[in-house]
Design a protein around this motif. Structure first.
Motif, PDB file in Angstrom:
ATOM      1  N   LYS A  11       0.841  -1.194   0.000  1.00 26.57           N
ATOM      2  CA  LYS A  11       0.000   0.000   0.000  1.00 26.57           C
ATOM      3  C   LYS A  11       0.873   1.240   0.000  1.00 26.57           C
ATOM      4  N   PRO A  12       0.386   2.362  -0.509  1.00 26.48           N
ATOM      5  CA  PRO A  12       1.176   3.595  -0.459  1.00 26.48           C
ATOM      6  C   PRO A  12       1.314   4.086   0.969  1.00 26.48           C
ATOM      7  N   ILE A  13       2.297   4.930   1.174  1.00 26.97           N
ATOM      8  CA  ILE A  13       2.558   5.404   2.533  1.00 26.97           C
ATOM      9  C   ILE A  13       1.362   6.148   3.109  1.00 26.97           C
ATOM     10  N   SER A  14       0.538   6.756   2.239  1.00 26.67           N
ATOM     11  CA  SER A  14      -0.600   7.523   2.727  1.00 26.67           C
ATOM     12  C   SER A  14      -1.687   6.654   3.336  1.00 26.67           C
ATOM     13  N   ASP A  15      -1.627   5.330   3.131  1.00 32.29           N
ATOM     14  CA  ASP A  15      -2.531   4.421   3.819  1.00 32.29           C
ATOM     15  C   ASP A  15      -1.896   4.075   5.159  1.00 32.29           C
ATOM     16  N   PHE A  16      -2.282   4.822   6.184  1.00 30.35           N
ATOM     17  CA  PHE A  16      -1.563   4.757   7.451  1.00 30.35           C
ATOM     18  C   PHE A  16      -1.916   3.529   8.282  1.00 30.35           C
ATOM     19  N   SER A  17      -2.868   2.720   7.821  1.00 30.86           N
ATOM     20  CA  SER A  17      -3.202   1.510   8.561  1.00 30.86           C
ATOM     21  C   SER A  17      -2.148   0.418   8.393  1.00 30.86           C
ATOM     22  N   ASP A  96       3.361  13.042   4.151  1.00 27.10           N
ATOM     23  CA  ASP A  96       2.798  11.825   4.731  1.00 27.10           C
ATOM     24  C   ASP A  96       3.446  11.474   6.057  1.00 27.10           C
ATOM     25  N   LEU A  97       4.753  11.696   6.167  1.00 24.15           N
ATOM     26  CA  LEU A  97       5.426  11.434   7.442  1.00 24.15           C
ATOM     27  C   LEU A  97       4.874  12.337   8.538  1.00 24.15           C
ATOM     28  N   ALA A  98       4.633  13.614   8.207  1.00 21.61           N
ATOM     29  CA  ALA A  98       4.105  14.551   9.197  1.00 21.61           C
ATOM     30  C   ALA A  98       2.687  14.154   9.611  1.00 21.61           C
ATOM     31  N   ARG A  99       1.876  13.753   8.659  1.00 19.78           N
ATOM     32  CA  ARG A  99       0.499  13.349   8.992  1.00 19.78           C
ATOM     33  C   ARG A  99       0.512  12.083   9.853  1.00 19.78           C
ATOM     34  N   LEU A 100       1.359  11.129   9.508  1.00 19.55           N
ATOM     35  CA  LEU A 100       1.475   9.924  10.319  1.00 19.55           C
ATOM     36  C   LEU A 100       1.960  10.260  11.720  1.00 19.55           C
ATOM     37  N   THR A 181      27.452   2.275  12.131  1.00 20.05           N
ATOM     38  CA  THR A 181      26.146   1.798  11.702  1.00 20.05           C
ATOM     39  C   THR A 181      25.210   1.847  12.906  1.00 20.05           C
ATOM     40  N   MET A 182      23.887   1.774  12.666  1.00 15.87           N
ATOM     41  CA  MET A 182      22.957   2.047  13.765  1.00 15.87           C
ATOM     42  C   MET A 182      21.724   1.166  13.690  1.00 15.87           C
ATOM     43  N   ILE A 183      21.227   0.824  14.886  1.00 16.08           N
ATOM     44  CA  ILE A 183      19.953   0.142  15.050  1.00 16.08           C
ATOM     45  C   ILE A 183      19.097   0.986  15.985  1.00 16.08           C
ATOM     46  N   ILE A 184      17.879   1.284  15.560  1.00 20.33           N
ATOM     47  CA  ILE A 184      16.961   2.082  16.372  1.00 20.33           C
ATOM     48  C   ILE A 184      15.853   1.196  16.904  1.00 20.33           C
ATOM     49  N   LYS A 185      15.625   1.313  18.200  1.00 21.36           N
ATOM     50  CA  LYS A 185      14.471   0.694  18.824  1.00 21.36           C
ATOM     51  C   LYS A 185      13.558   1.836  19.270  1.00 21.36           C
ATOM     52  N   PRO A 186      12.452   2.097  18.527  1.00 22.80           N
ATOM     53  CA  PRO A 186      11.564   3.202  18.897  1.00 22.80           C
ATOM     54  C   PRO A 186      10.641   2.827  20.047  1.00 22.80           C
ATOM     55  N   SER A 187      10.039   3.824  20.655  1.00 27.99           N
ATOM     56  CA  SER A 187       9.051   3.570  21.699  1.00 27.99           C
ATOM     57  C   SER A 187       7.902   2.741  21.138  1.00 27.99           C
ATOM     58  N   PRO A 188       7.405   1.779  21.906  1.00 29.17           N
ATOM     59  CA  PRO A 188       6.246   1.020  21.432  1.00 29.17           C
ATOM     60  C   PRO A 188       4.982   1.857  21.318  1.00 29.17           C
ATOM     61  N   PHE A 189       4.973   3.047  21.916  1.00 31.91           N
ATOM     62  CA  PHE A 189       3.823   3.935  21.764  1.00 31.91           C
ATOM     63  C   PHE A 189       3.817   4.638  20.402  1.00 31.91           C
ATOM     64  N   THR A 190       5.011   4.882  19.832  1.00 27.76           N
ATOM     65  CA  THR A 190       5.101   5.635  18.572  1.00 27.76           C
ATOM     66  C   THR A 190       6.129   5.007  17.632  1.00 27.76           C
ATOM     67  N   PRO A 191       5.904   3.770  17.191  1.00 32.26           N
ATOM     68  CA  PRO A 191       6.901   3.144  16.325  1.00 32.26           C
ATOM     69  C   PRO A 191       6.702   3.412  14.834  1.00 32.26           C
ATOM     70  N   LEU A 192       5.536   3.920  14.440  1.00 29.64           N
ATOM     71  CA  LEU A 192       5.163   3.893  13.023  1.00 29.64           C
ATOM     72  C   LEU A 192       6.005   4.812  12.154  1.00 29.64           C
ATOM     73  N   THR A 193       6.247   6.043  12.613  1.00 30.73           N
ATOM     74  CA  THR A 193       7.060   6.951  11.794  1.00 30.73           C
ATOM     75  C   THR A 193       8.485   6.430  11.685  1.00 30.73           C
TER      76      THR A 193
END
Length: 487
Positions: A11-17, A96-100, A181-193
């Motif tokens: 799906k395109p990025i604009s489909d935020f589901s 789209d990143l800002a809206r997400l 090199t890097m590995i990011i572990k985002p917060s489980p509350f806001t992982p989508l962006t």
């Protein structure tokens, strides 16, 4: 199941589901398990995020370790080209990143989310142009001593939910430009962006250079303990930062911690207080009060206390609380139910203790989402919890003082030492007060100015190490002294 980065998602990025994927070794990976990510403006499920296992993390670390040899061997100029290409790719998805970001974090789209994404992209480009040069420490007729800064290896980043794009890419840019090199572990509350900008990275950066693994808090512990992680860069609470230090100690990892704060703003007796009300308000209430360097305590001189509270409340009444996608909204929800419940407890305690509430103080619990009204507490006791602790929400204590010396002492009487600000007409006096605040950063007649060349780090229990500036970039490297005998 691995999906080629060239195929991307269905799906395109604009489909935020969704769907959303882990980004590992240049591939997008599905997982057997996933978890709900809520829209804080509605309290309903926005999407499901992939839950990485320890095996996924091991795969990401192995890929990062393998990629390190080639990435660190590149010149600064070659790495700069990659980072600029990444910034271009992010910019192409900027709207789209800002809206997400608004959908998963809650912040108002136009005034908070778009600027966060824009600043992140700009930050990457500016950092990409920075260098850590070789320093000649000593040179004689017989020998020369050079100080080099070599990359550490694989860096693990653990990022919070209040600024999930900015605080992650602030770490990515200096880590990568210096050859790590890097590995990011985002917060489980806001992982989508983070998962989305990780997806974008796989099409631009060499495989393994940047990976994103989302999951529960246990994943963070596995990252900090892993023997192949050379450094942990963490932004979050002081309590969690203490756990990071203990976890990283087993392998003597380098650690940079940007932790909690209880920042004081001291408005001096000569201040033109009415003209600075908007700056003070947004310094405290911006991002719904969810920032580590937000104003958490406002010290106001008794001579204009009543007028200040009246003007501050009048300005606050002009703001609109609501869904960040509504262009008329200026204050969004708090990000998650955990913080929402904590703030309700704060308000209940304020009421139970009989503190004077000049505005707000009551949560409409019939309203969907995690909405806490802007609340102004007028002159609570210095030993009250709302003064002594970090509220991390739109609750502002306005505290009266009579003597500047007393205000300085009270501001410093805290285990925290992240930021602070001083406001007054006489700049010389304001700077003298700023010099006496026990914090890593102090603003004078401004607030929250940041920059790639401006070092930022906390004192006391507010952090360890420095971010930004040459000092911060050097912490992604090992100093290496080379002594050369001349022939």
């Amino acid at each position: 199941m691995a999906i080629s980065a060239s195929i991307k998602v269905k799906k395109p990025i604009s489909d935020f589901s969704g769907p959303y994927f882990l980004s590992i070794a240049g591939k997008l990976l599905e997982t057997d398990d996933s978890f709900d990510v809520l829209n804080p403006a509605t309290g309903r499920v926005l999407a499901r995020a992939p839950a990485a296992t320890a095996a996924h993390l091991d795969e990401a670390i192995a890929a990062a370790k393998a990629a390190f040899r080639g990435w660190s061997a590149l010149s600064y100029e070659d790495r700069e080209q990659y980072l600029n290409a990444y910034a271009d790719a992010l910019e192409a998805q900027r709207d789209d990143l800002a809206r997400l970001l608004t959908l998963e974090q809650g912040k108002p789209l136009a005034t908070m989310a778009v600027p966060e994404v824009d600043q992140s992209i700009s930050w990457i480009r500016k950092i990409a142009a920075r260098r850590i040069p070789v320093e000649v420490v000593e040179e004689t007729a017989d020998h020369v001593v050079e100080l080099h800064h070599t990359p550490l290896g694989v860096v693990g980043a653990i990022t919070p939910w209040n600024f999930p794009v900015l605080l992650a890419l602030w770490k990515v840019a200096p880590a990568l430009i210096t050859g790590n090199t890097m590995i990011i572990k985002p917060s489980p509350f806001t992982p989508l962006t983070a998962l989305r900008f990780g997806e974008i990275a796989q099409a631009v950066l060499p495989p393994g250079v940047l990976s994103i693994v989302s999951g529960a808090n246990e994943l963070g512990s596995q990252l900090t303990e892993h023997p192949d992680i050379a450094k942990i860069s963490f932004t979050g609470s002081t309590a969690t930062g203490q756990k990071v230090i203990r976890s990283a100690a087993g392998t003597i990892k380098r650690v940079t911690l940007e932790l909690g704060g209880n920042d004081a703003a001291i408005v001096l007796p000569d201040a033109d207080y009415r003209s600075i009300i908007p700056q003070l308000f947004w310094g405290a209430v911006g991002n719904s009060g969810q920032w580590c360097v937000g104003i958490k305590r406002l010290y106001i001189h008794r001579s204009y206390h009543e007028g200040f509270v009246e003007a501050f409340v009048d300005y606050a009444r002009q703001q609109k609380l609501g869904d960040g996608l509504d262009p008329t909204v200026t204050v969004g929800p708090v990000q998650n139910r955990m913080q929402y419940e904590k703030l309700k407890d704060w308000l209940a305690e304020i009421k139970a203790n009989g503190y004077k509430v000049a505005l707000g103080g009551v949560v409409d619990e019939s309203r969907p989402g995690f909405f806490v009204p802007v609340t102004v507490v007028d002159n609570p006791p210095e030993d009250s919890r709302i003064v002594q602790e970090e509220q991390f929400g739109p609750i502002v204590p306005i505290i009266v003082y009579d003597d500047v010396e007393d205000a300085i002492e009270r501001a410093n009487d805290s285990p925290f030492g992240l930021g602070g600000s001083v406001w007054g007409r006489d700049r010389k006096i304001a700077i003298a007060v700023a010099n006496r605040l026990e914090t890593g950063m102090v603003w004078v007649n401004e607030i929250h100015t940041q920059g790639v060349d401006i070092p930022f780090g906390g004192h006391k229990q507010s952090g360890l190490g420095t971010e930004h500036g040459n000092e911060g970039r050097q912490l992604f490297t090992n100093p290496k002294t080379i002594l050369i005998h001349k022939q």
